[in-house]
Design a protein around this motif. Structure first.
Motif, PDB file in Angstrom:
ATOM      1  N   GLU A  57       6.238  -0.078  -4.920  1.00 50.74           N
ATOM      2  CA  GLU A  57       6.312   1.384  -4.951  1.00 50.74           C
ATOM      3  C   GLU A  57       7.307   1.896  -5.988  1.00 50.74           C
ATOM      4  O   GLU A  57       7.242   3.059  -6.402  1.00 50.74           O
ATOM      5  N   TYR A  58       8.222   1.023  -6.444  1.00 49.79           N
ATOM      6  CA  TYR A  58       9.190   1.427  -7.470  1.00 49.79           C
ATOM      7  C   TYR A  58       8.628   1.279  -8.887  1.00 49.79           C
ATOM      8  O   TYR A  58       9.201   1.829  -9.824  1.00 49.79           O
ATOM      9  N   CYS A  59       7.541   0.532  -9.014  1.00 46.43           N
ATOM     10  CA  CYS A  59       6.861   0.444 -10.315  1.00 46.43           C
ATOM     11  C   CYS A  59       5.861   1.596 -10.379  1.00 46.43           C
ATOM     12  O   CYS A  59       4.653   1.418 -10.174  1.00 46.43           O
ATOM     13  N   THR A  60       6.358   2.773 -10.683  1.00 46.55           N
ATOM     14  CA  THR A  60       5.563   3.990 -10.549  1.00 46.55           C
ATOM     15  C   THR A  60       4.548   4.190 -11.677  1.00 46.55           C
ATOM     16  O   THR A  60       3.809   5.173 -11.661  1.00 46.55           O
ATOM     17  N   ALA A  61       4.535   3.301 -12.655  1.00 44.27           N
ATOM     18  CA  ALA A  61       3.547   3.382 -13.739  1.00 44.27           C
ATOM     19  C   ALA A  61       2.637   2.156 -13.747  1.00 44.27           C
ATOM     20  O   ALA A  61       1.992   1.866 -14.743  1.00 44.27           O
ATOM     21  N   LEU A  62       2.562   1.447 -12.620  1.00 46.72           N
ATOM     22  CA  LEU A  62       1.801   0.205 -12.551  1.00 46.72           C
ATOM     23  C   LEU A  62       0.303   0.491 -12.464  1.00 46.72           C
ATOM     24  O   LEU A  62      -0.161   1.157 -11.538  1.00 46.72           O
ATOM     25  N   PHE A  63      -0.435  -0.032 -13.447  1.00 45.72           N
ATOM     26  CA  PHE A  63      -1.879   0.166 -13.492  1.00 45.72           C
ATOM     27  C   PHE A  63      -2.649  -1.108 -13.151  1.00 45.72           C
ATOM     28  O   PHE A  63      -3.751  -1.021 -12.633  1.00 45.72           O
ATOM     29  N   ARG A  64      -2.089  -2.267 -13.476  1.00 47.99           N
ATOM     30  CA  ARG A  64      -2.797  -3.523 -13.225  1.00 47.99           C
ATOM     31  C   ARG A  64      -1.891  -4.498 -12.490  1.00 47.99           C
ATOM     32  O   ARG A  64      -0.722  -4.667 -12.846  1.00 47.99           O
ATOM     33  N   LEU A  65      -2.474  -5.144 -11.467  1.00 49.72           N
ATOM     34  CA  LEU A  65      -1.750  -6.151 -10.693  1.00 49.72           C
ATOM     35  C   LEU A  65      -2.643  -7.367 -10.518  1.00 49.72           C
ATOM     36  O   LEU A  65      -3.744  -7.274  -9.978  1.00 49.72           O
ATOM     37  N   ASP A  66      -2.164  -8.516 -10.998  1.00 42.86           N
ATOM     38  CA  ASP A  66      -2.927  -9.765 -10.918  1.00 42.86           C
ATOM     39  C   ASP A  66      -2.065 -10.820 -10.231  1.00 42.86           C
ATOM     40  O   ASP A  66      -1.069 -11.294 -10.790  1.00 42.86           O
ATOM     41  N   LEU A  67      -2.432 -11.163  -9.001  1.00 42.56           N
ATOM     42  CA  LEU A  67      -1.729 -12.201  -8.231  1.00 42.56           C
ATOM     43  C   LEU A  67      -2.628 -13.414  -8.008  1.00 42.56           C
ATOM     44  O   LEU A  67      -2.343 -14.258  -7.160  1.00 42.56           O
ATOM     45  N   SER A  68      -3.684 -13.535  -8.778  1.00 44.23           N
ATOM     46  CA  SER A  68      -4.701 -14.555  -8.536  1.00 44.23           C
ATOM     47  C   SER A  68      -4.172 -15.969  -8.746  1.00 44.23           C
ATOM     48  O   SER A  68      -3.181 -16.202  -9.442  1.00 44.23           O
ATOM     49  N   ASN A  69      -4.872 -16.911  -8.108  1.00 39.55           N
ATOM     50  CA  ASN A  69      -4.583 -18.349  -8.265  1.00 39.55           C
ATOM     51  C   ASN A  69      -3.145 -18.701  -7.915  1.00 39.55           C
ATOM     52  O   ASN A  69      -2.450 -19.406  -8.650  1.00 39.55           O
ATOM     53  N   ASN A  70      -2.688 -18.183  -6.789  1.00 44.41           N
ATOM     54  CA  ASN A  70      -1.386 -18.560  -6.249  1.00 44.41           C
ATOM     55  C   ASN A  70      -1.576 -19.049  -4.820  1.00 44.41           C
ATOM     56  O   ASN A  70      -2.689 -19.443  -4.440  1.00 44.41           O
ATOM     57  N   LYS A  71      -0.525 -19.009  -4.031  1.00 40.72           N
ATOM     58  CA  LYS A  71      -0.611 -19.481  -2.642  1.00 40.72           C
ATOM     59  C   LYS A  71      -0.113 -18.397  -1.688  1.00 40.72           C
ATOM     60  O   LYS A  71       0.505 -18.697  -0.662  1.00 40.72           O
ATOM     61  N   PHE A  72      -0.391 -17.153  -2.025  1.00 34.55           N
ATOM     62  CA  PHE A  72      -0.004 -16.061  -1.149  1.00 34.55           C
ATOM     63  C   PHE A  72      -0.837 -16.091   0.135  1.00 34.55           C
ATOM     64  O   PHE A  72      -2.006 -16.502   0.127  1.00 34.55           O
ATOM     65  N   SER A  73      -0.240 -15.632   1.221  1.00 34.41           N
ATOM     66  CA  SER A  73      -0.925 -15.618   2.508  1.00 34.41           C
ATOM     67  C   SER A  73      -0.520 -14.357   3.273  1.00 34.41           C
ATOM     68  O   SER A  73       0.269 -13.541   2.780  1.00 34.41           O
ATOM     69  N   GLY A  74      -1.067 -14.221   4.478  1.00 31.66           N
ATOM     70  CA  GLY A  74      -0.773 -13.041   5.274  1.00 31.66           C
ATOM     71  C   GLY A  74      -1.666 -11.874   4.886  1.00 31.66           C
ATOM     72  O   GLY A  74      -2.549 -11.991   4.036  1.00 31.66           O
ATOM     73  N   PRO A  75      -1.441 -10.722   5.486  1.00 39.48           N
ATOM     74  CA  PRO A  75      -2.327  -9.573   5.250  1.00 39.48           C
ATOM     75  C   PRO A  75      -2.048  -8.867   3.934  1.00 39.48           C
ATOM     76  O   PRO A  75      -0.941  -8.923   3.397  1.00 39.48           O
ATOM     77  N   ILE A  76      -3.069  -8.199   3.433  1.00 42.79           N
ATOM     78  CA  ILE A  76      -2.875  -7.230   2.350  1.00 42.79           C
ATOM     79  C   ILE A  76      -2.287  -5.984   2.998  1.00 42.79           C
ATOM     80  O   ILE A  76      -2.820  -5.507   4.003  1.00 42.79           O
ATOM     81  N   PRO A  77      -1.201  -5.421   2.500  1.00 42.95           N
ATOM     82  CA  PRO A  77      -0.559  -4.284   3.173  1.00 42.95           C
ATOM     83  C   PRO A  77      -1.537  -3.145   3.438  1.00 42.95           C
ATOM     84  O   PRO A  77      -2.338  -2.781   2.573  1.00 42.95           O
ATOM     85  N   TRP A  78      -1.456  -2.592   4.632  1.00 40.28           N
ATOM     86  CA  TRP A  78      -2.360  -1.495   5.000  1.00 40.28           C
ATOM     87  C   TRP A  78      -2.133  -0.270   4.130  1.00 40.28           C
ATOM     88  O   TRP A  78      -3.027   0.541   3.926  1.00 40.28           O
ATOM     89  N   ASN A  79      -0.904  -0.133   3.587  1.00 42.65           N
ATOM     90  CA  ASN A  79      -0.585   1.047   2.768  1.00 42.65           C
ATOM     91  C   ASN A  79      -0.489   0.705   1.290  1.00 42.65           C
ATOM     92  O   ASN A  79       0.280   1.315   0.553  1.00 42.65           O
ATOM     93  N   ILE A  80      -1.280  -0.252   0.854  1.00 39.52           N
ATOM     94  CA  ILE A  80      -1.230  -0.653  -0.552  1.00 39.52           C
ATOM     95  C   ILE A  80      -1.549   0.517  -1.475  1.00 39.52           C
ATOM     96  O   ILE A  80      -1.029   0.612  -2.583  1.00 39.52           O
ATOM     97  N   ALA A  81      -2.383   1.446  -1.020  1.00 41.07           N
ATOM     98  CA  ALA A  81      -2.727   2.602  -1.852  1.00 41.07           C
ATOM     99  C   ALA A  81      -1.527   3.511  -2.077  1.00 41.07           C
ATOM    100  O   ALA A  81      -1.453   4.213  -3.084  1.00 41.07           O
ATOM    101  N   GLN A  82      -0.570   3.495  -1.150  1.00 37.98           N
ATOM    102  CA  GLN A  82       0.654   4.264  -1.331  1.00 37.98           C
ATOM    103  C   GLN A  82       1.680   3.478  -2.141  1.00 37.98           C
ATOM    104  O   GLN A  82       2.432   4.048  -2.934  1.00 37.98           O
ATOM    105  N   GLN A  83       1.704   2.170  -1.960  1.00 38.15           N
ATOM    106  CA  GLN A  83       2.654   1.338  -2.698  1.00 38.15           C
ATOM    107  C   GLN A  83       2.326   1.294  -4.189  1.00 38.15           C
ATOM    108  O   GLN A  83       3.237   1.226  -5.019  1.00 38.15           O
ATOM    109  N   ALA A  84       1.052   1.295  -4.508  1.00 37.92           N
ATOM    110  CA  ALA A  84       0.628   1.207  -5.914  1.00 37.92           C
ATOM    111  C   ALA A  84      -0.445   2.258  -6.149  1.00 37.92           C
ATOM    112  O   ALA A  84      -1.629   1.945  -6.276  1.00 37.92           O
TER     113      ALA A  84
END
Length: 270
Positions: free
Chosen positions: A96-123
Motif C-alpha cells: 500500500e506504500y508503493c502508491t505508483a505500483l502498476f505491475r507485480l510479478d511474484l511468479s515461480n516462487n514458494k509463496f503460500s497462504g491466501p491472497i489478501p482479501w483487500n489486495i485491491a486496496q493494497q495495490a
C-alpha cells in the motif's frame, strides 16, 4: 469501469505523481522506501537475493531504483518483478506504500497462504498481476484489482468459485486460472478466453469449457451450496432453523417446554 473513467483515473494519478515529490512531510520516495523495506521484512529470502541487493544504507536520490526486481518511472516504483528468486512465506506486506505500483510479478516462487482479501486496496493501480507457480491457497478475492489488463494465478492451490465480480474486469486482456482446484460456472464475461486459461480445474464448467451437464455431479452440488451460502446466507440459515425447529417441535414435543394452554395445539404428524 468505462474507458473515460479509466483515462480520468490515470490522468489524476499523473498529476499526483508530478506534485508528490514536492511534499515537505512525506515524499513519494519515502513512501516507496517504506514499501520496499516492509516487503523485504515480510518475506523469507533463503537465497539472500533481496538481502544483498536491497541495501537501504544509501543517501543517493532514487537509489531504490537500482534494487533487483525494482523498476521505476520518474523515480517512483512502477513495477516489482520478483519472479524466480526462491522467495517464501505469505503474500508480501507493505504494498500500500508503493502508491505508483502498476505491475507485480511474484511468479515461480514458494509463496503460500491466501491472497489478501483487500489486495485491491493494497495495490489500487495494478494493471498486471502474476502470482503463477506458487502455492497460494484459499479463494480468489472478490473485487480483485478492477483495472487489471493481465491476471495470471495459474498453478496454485486456489479453491472455490471464480467470483462473479470478474464480470467487472472490463480491461482484462490476458487471464489464466489454470491448474488450481476451482469449481462452478465460469462467469460469462470470461468465455472470450481460451479453454487453456481454465484447464486443470476439474470442477469448472461452462464456455469455453464443456457444458455443465458433463461436469462431475458432486462438484456441481458443492457449487450450488457454495453459491447459496454466499448469496443468501441469512435467508437460508433462517429458513433452515425454522424447518428444523418446526419438525422437532411436532415430532418431539416432550423435548420442549410449552405452556399448558399451548399443549392442545401441538399435534403429531403421522
Amino acid at each position: 469501469m468505462s474507458a473515460t473513467a479509466g483515462a480520468t483515473k490515470f490522468l489524476l494519478w499523473l498529476l499526483l505523481l508530478s506534485t508528490s515529490s514536492s511534499s515537505p512531510s512525506c515524499s513519494a520516495s519515502e513512501l516507496d522506501i517504506t514499501c520496499l523495506k516492509t516487503v523485504k521484512q515480510s518475506v523469507v529470502d533463503p537465497n539472500g537475493i533481496l538481502e544483498s541487493s536491497w541495501n537501504f544504507d544509501n543517501a543517493t536520490n532514487g537509489f531504490i531504483c537500482w534494487f533487483t526486481g525494482v523498476e521505476c518511472w520518474g523515480r517512483r516504483v512502477h513495477a516489482l518483478n520478483l519472479s524466480s528468486l526462491g522467495l517464501e512465506g505469505q503474500f508480501p506486506q507493505g504494498l500500500e506504500y508503493c502508491t505508483a505500483l502498476f505491475r507485480l510479478d511474484l511468479s515461480n516462487n514458494k509463496f503460500s497462504g491466501p491472497i489478501p482479501w483487500n489486495i485491491a486496496q493494497q495495490a489500487a493501480y495494478l494493471t498486471s498481476l502474476d502470482l503463477s507457480y506458487n502455492s497460494f491457497s484459499g479463494e480468489i478475492p472478490i473485487g480483485i484489482c478492477r483495472d487489471l489488463n493481465v491476471l495470471n494465478i495459474q498453478h496454485n492451490q486456489l479453491s472455490g468459485q471464480i467470483p462473479r465480480d470478474f464480470d467487472e474486469l472490463l480491461r482484462l486482456t490476458s487471464l489464466s486460472v489454470a491448474d488450481n482446484q476451482l469449481f462452478g460456472l465460469i462467469p460469462s464475461s470470461l468465455s472470450k478466453f481460451p479453454a487453456s486459461s481454465f484447464s486443470g480445474n476439474q470442477g469448472l464448467c461452462g464456455p469455453p469449457l464443456g457444458d455443465c451437464a458433463n461436469t462431475n455431479e458432486s462438484s456441481l452440488i458443492w457449487y450450488i451450496i457454495d453459491d447459496m451460502i454466499k448469496d443468501d446466507f441469512i435467508v437460508v440459515g433462517a429458513a433452515a432453523g425454522f424447518v428444523v425447529g418446526f419438525v422437532a417441535a411436532f415430532y418431539f414435543p416432550h423435548l420442549f417446554v410449552f405452556s399448558q394452554k399451548l399443549h392442545p395445539y401441538v399435534y403429531r404428524i403421522c
